[in-house]
Design a protein around this motif. Structure first.
Motif, PDB file in Angstrom:
ATOM      1  N   ILE A   1       0.768  -1.395  -0.133  1.00 59.95           N
ATOM      2  CA  ILE A   1       0.124   0.353  -0.132  1.00 59.95           C
ATOM      3  C   ILE A   1       0.921   0.951  -0.110  1.00 59.95           C
ATOM      4  N   LEU A   2       1.368   1.389   0.550  1.00 60.51           N
ATOM      5  CA  LEU A   2       2.651   2.385   0.850  1.00 60.51           C
ATOM      6  C   LEU A   2       3.438   2.912  -0.265  1.00 60.51           C
ATOM      7  N   LEU A   3       4.039   1.781  -0.708  1.00 65.01           N
ATOM      8  CA  LEU A   3       4.140   1.683  -2.393  1.00 65.01           C
ATOM      9  C   LEU A   3       2.819   2.054  -3.665  1.00 65.01           C
ATOM     10  N   ALA A   4       2.643   1.918  -3.461  1.00 65.21           N
ATOM     11  CA  ALA A   4       0.782   2.467  -4.540  1.00 65.21           C
ATOM     12  C   ALA A   4       0.476   3.825  -4.043  1.00 65.21           C
ATOM     13  N   ASN A   5       1.219   4.474  -3.077  1.00 67.78           N
ATOM     14  CA  ASN A   5       1.016   5.987  -2.635  1.00 67.78           C
ATOM     15  C   ASN A   5       2.108   6.355  -3.390  1.00 67.78           C
ATOM     16  N   ARG A   6       3.613   6.148  -3.877  1.00 68.67           N
ATOM     17  CA  ARG A   6       4.254   6.184  -4.591  1.00 68.67           C
ATOM     18  C   ARG A   6       3.904   5.873  -5.435  1.00 68.67           C
ATOM     19  N   ARG A   7       3.621   5.472  -5.888  1.00 67.47           N
ATOM     20  CA  ARG A   7       3.170   5.055  -7.780  1.00 67.47           C
ATOM     21  C   ARG A   7       3.790   4.186  -8.785  1.00 67.47           C
ATOM     22  N   SER A   8       5.248   2.908  -6.920  1.00 68.90           N
ATOM     23  CA  SER A   8       6.106   2.010  -7.755  1.00 68.90           C
ATOM     24  C   SER A   8       4.866   0.695  -8.320  1.00 68.90           C
ATOM     25  N   VAL A   9       5.901   0.080  -9.011  1.00 67.08           N
ATOM     26  CA  VAL A   9       5.398  -1.225  -9.740  1.00 67.08           C
ATOM     27  C   VAL A   9       5.797  -1.915  -8.741  1.00 67.08           C
ATOM     28  N   HIS A  10       6.370  -2.692  -7.606  1.00 62.69           N
ATOM     29  CA  HIS A  10       6.600  -3.171  -6.488  1.00 62.69           C
ATOM     30  C   HIS A  10       4.939  -3.030  -5.692  1.00 62.69           C
ATOM     31  N   THR A  11       4.642  -2.025  -6.136  1.00 61.94           N
ATOM     32  CA  THR A  11       3.204  -2.538  -5.034  1.00 61.94           C
ATOM     33  C   THR A  11       2.872  -3.481  -5.699  1.00 61.94           C
TER      34      THR A  11
ATOM     35  N   VAL B   1      -4.987   0.612 -10.973  1.00 61.11           N
ATOM     36  CA  VAL B   1      -4.417  -0.243 -11.915  1.00 61.11           C
ATOM     37  C   VAL B   1      -4.072   1.053 -12.840  1.00 61.11           C
ATOM     38  N   ASP B   2      -5.356   2.386 -13.918  1.00 62.61           N
ATOM     39  CA  ASP B   2      -5.387   2.553 -14.060  1.00 62.61           C
ATOM     40  C   ASP B   2      -5.054   4.578 -14.256  1.00 62.61           C
ATOM     41  N   LYS B   3      -4.032   4.098 -12.957  1.00 67.58           N
ATOM     42  CA  LYS B   3      -4.224   5.461 -11.785  1.00 67.58           C
ATOM     43  C   LYS B   3      -4.811   6.504 -12.549  1.00 67.58           C
ATOM     44  N   ARG B   4      -5.630   6.405 -11.456  1.00 67.50           N
ATOM     45  CA  ARG B   4      -7.277   7.448 -11.384  1.00 67.50           C
ATOM     46  C   ARG B   4      -7.228   7.765 -10.024  1.00 67.50           C
ATOM     47  N   VAL B   5      -7.301   9.148 -10.018  1.00 65.82           N
ATOM     48  CA  VAL B   5      -7.883   9.260  -8.485  1.00 65.82           C
ATOM     49  C   VAL B   5      -8.546   8.858  -7.636  1.00 65.82           C
ATOM     50  N   GLU B   6      -9.469   8.831  -8.275  1.00 70.85           N
ATOM     51  CA  GLU B   6     -10.904   8.256  -7.791  1.00 70.85           C
ATOM     52  C   GLU B   6     -10.320   6.701  -7.099  1.00 70.85           C
ATOM     53  N   SER B   7      -9.803   6.359  -7.561  1.00 67.50           N
ATOM     54  CA  SER B   7      -9.426   5.014  -6.665  1.00 67.50           C
ATOM     55  C   SER B   7      -8.984   5.499  -5.500  1.00 67.50           C
ATOM     56  N   TRP B   8      -8.758   6.666  -4.901  1.00 63.53           N
ATOM     57  CA  TRP B   8      -8.343   6.136  -2.857  1.00 63.53           C
ATOM     58  C   TRP B   8      -9.805   6.850  -2.592  1.00 63.53           C
ATOM     59  N   TYR B   9     -10.477   7.438  -3.495  1.00 65.59           N
ATOM     60  CA  TYR B   9     -12.088   7.304  -2.677  1.00 65.59           C
ATOM     61  C   TYR B   9     -12.626   6.129  -2.604  1.00 65.59           C
TER      62      TYR B   9
ATOM     63  N   VAL C   1      -6.145   6.061   7.023  1.00 62.24           N
ATOM     64  CA  VAL C   1      -4.381   7.712   7.139  1.00 62.24           C
ATOM     65  C   VAL C   1      -3.612   7.745   5.330  1.00 62.24           C
ATOM     66  N   ASN C   2      -3.607   6.790   4.899  1.00 60.17           N
ATOM     67  CA  ASN C   2      -2.541   6.692   4.091  1.00 60.17           C
ATOM     68  C   ASN C   2      -3.810   6.681   2.894  1.00 60.17           C
ATOM     69  N   ALA C   3      -4.558   6.585   2.652  1.00 61.55           N
ATOM     70  CA  ALA C   3      -5.427   6.683   1.679  1.00 61.55           C
ATOM     71  C   ALA C   3      -6.312   8.745   1.321  1.00 61.55           C
ATOM     72  N   VAL C   4      -5.954   8.866   2.676  1.00 64.98           N
ATOM     73  CA  VAL C   4      -6.226   9.871   2.498  1.00 64.98           C
ATOM     74  C   VAL C   4      -5.036  10.811   1.713  1.00 64.98           C
ATOM     75  N   ILE C   5      -3.597  10.553   2.648  1.00 67.39           N
ATOM     76  CA  ILE C   5      -2.930  11.176   1.448  1.00 67.39           C
ATOM     77  C   ILE C   5      -2.477  10.998   0.942  1.00 67.39           C
ATOM     78  N   ALA C   6      -2.426   9.611  -0.507  1.00 63.10           N
ATOM     79  CA  ALA C   6      -2.352   9.749  -1.137  1.00 63.10           C
ATOM     80  C   ALA C   6      -3.134  10.116  -1.997  1.00 63.10           C
ATOM     81  N   LEU C   7      -4.375  10.476  -1.943  1.00 59.43           N
ATOM     82  CA  LEU C   7      -6.072  11.140  -2.292  1.00 59.43           C
ATOM     83  C   LEU C   7      -5.271  12.223  -2.695  1.00 59.43           C
ATOM     84  N   LYS C   8      -4.820  13.370  -1.359  1.00 56.36           N
ATOM     85  CA  LYS C   8      -4.255  14.615  -1.656  1.00 56.36           C
ATOM     86  C   LYS C   8      -3.185  14.345  -2.714  1.00 56.36           C
ATOM     87  N   ARG C   9      -2.411  13.901  -2.676  1.00 53.91           N
ATOM     88  CA  ARG C   9      -1.235  13.218  -3.445  1.00 53.91           C
ATOM     89  C   ARG C   9      -1.530  12.891  -5.162  1.00 53.91           C
TER      90      ARG C   9
END
Length: 195
Positions: free
Chosen positions: A16-26, A131-139, A169-177
Motif C-alpha cells: 500500500i505504501l508503494l502504491a502511494n508512491r506509484r511504484s511498480v513494486h506495489t 491499475v489505470d492510475k485514476r485519482v478516484e481509486s482512493w475514494y 490515513v494512507n488513502a487520505v494522503i494518497a488522494l491528496k497527492r
C-alpha cells in the motif's frame, strides 16, 4: 495473532505504501499479501474477502505488467476517471453488493454478508481504478477501509483492523497527492521502473 495474519499485514502495508508512491513494486508485494490473506479470511468466515484476494492476485498481475512498461513506453499518468463511466460502475457495484450479500446469507455460513460483500465491490472498483492510475481509486479505498475496520474487529482480526485504520490515513494522503498530480503537468516517471 497467527504468523500468517502478521505476515499478510506486513507485506500488504509495504504494498500500500508503494502504491502511494506509484511504484511498480506495489503489485508483486500485493500478490504475495493476497495469497496469505486467502488463508486468513477463510479462517474468519469472510468468504467475500477471501474471494477478493483472488481478484487482487489477477489484477496485481495486470497492474504489474501495465506499470512495468514504463521502460518501453510512456507510463499511464495520474488522471481523473470519466464521471459518466464512474457513475455506471458505482451503480453496478451497488447491485453486485446486494446480490452477493444475498448469496452469502442464503448459501453460506458467512459471518457478515453485507459488509463483506461491500468490501469486495468497493475494493474491486478501487483496484481497477488504481491499475489505470485514476485519482478516484482512493475514494473507493477510503470507503473499503471504513467498512473493513469494524468488520475485522467483529471477527477478532484486531491487528488487521488496526492496520486498516492506518491504510485509511494512507488513502487520505494518497488522494491528496494524486489530486495534486492530476492538476499539474506530469512527465515519465522513473519511480515505476526503479522504486
Amino acid at each position: 495473532m497467527p504468523p500468517v495474519e502478521f505476515s499478510a499485514n506486513l507485506i500488504n502495508t509495504i504494498s500500500i505504501l508503494l502504491a502511494n508512491r506509484r511504484s511498480v513494486h506495489t503489485w508483486w508485494t500485493g500478490i504475495v499479501a493476497s495469497v496469505l490473506f486467502v488463508w486468513v479470511f477463510v479462517g474468519a468466515k469472510l468468504y467475500a474477502d477471501a474471494l477478493l484476494q483472488g481478484f487482487f492476485i489477477a489484477s496485481g498481475i495486470l497492474g504489474w505488467v501495465q506499470w512495468a512498461r514504463a521502460g518501453e513506453a510512456p507510463p499511464t499518468l495520474v488522471t481523473h476517471a470519466d464521471r459518466g463511466r464512474l457513475l455506471v460502475q458505482v451503480g453496478i457495484g451497488l447491485a453486485v453488493t446486494l446480490a452477493y450479500a444475498w448469496g452469502l446469507a442464503t448459501y453460506t455460513d458467512a459471518a457478515a454478508p453485507l459488509p463483506d460483500a461491500a468490501v469486495l465491490t468497493t475494493s474491486v472498483l478501487g483496484q481497477l481504478l488504481l491499475v489505470d492510475k485514476r485519482v478516484e481509486s482512493w475514494y473507493f479505498w477510503l470507503l473499503a477501509n471504513t467498512i473493513s475496520v469494524p468488520l475485522y474487529l467483529s471477527r477478532g482480526l484486531y491487528v488487521t483492523a488496526a492496520l486498516y485504520c492506518i491504510y485509511w490515513v494512507n488513502a487520505v494522503i494518497a488522494l491528496k497527492r494524486w489530486r495534486e498530480l492530476a492538476r499539474t503537468p506530469q512527465t515519465v516517471e522513473v519511480v515505476n521502473a526503479k522504486a
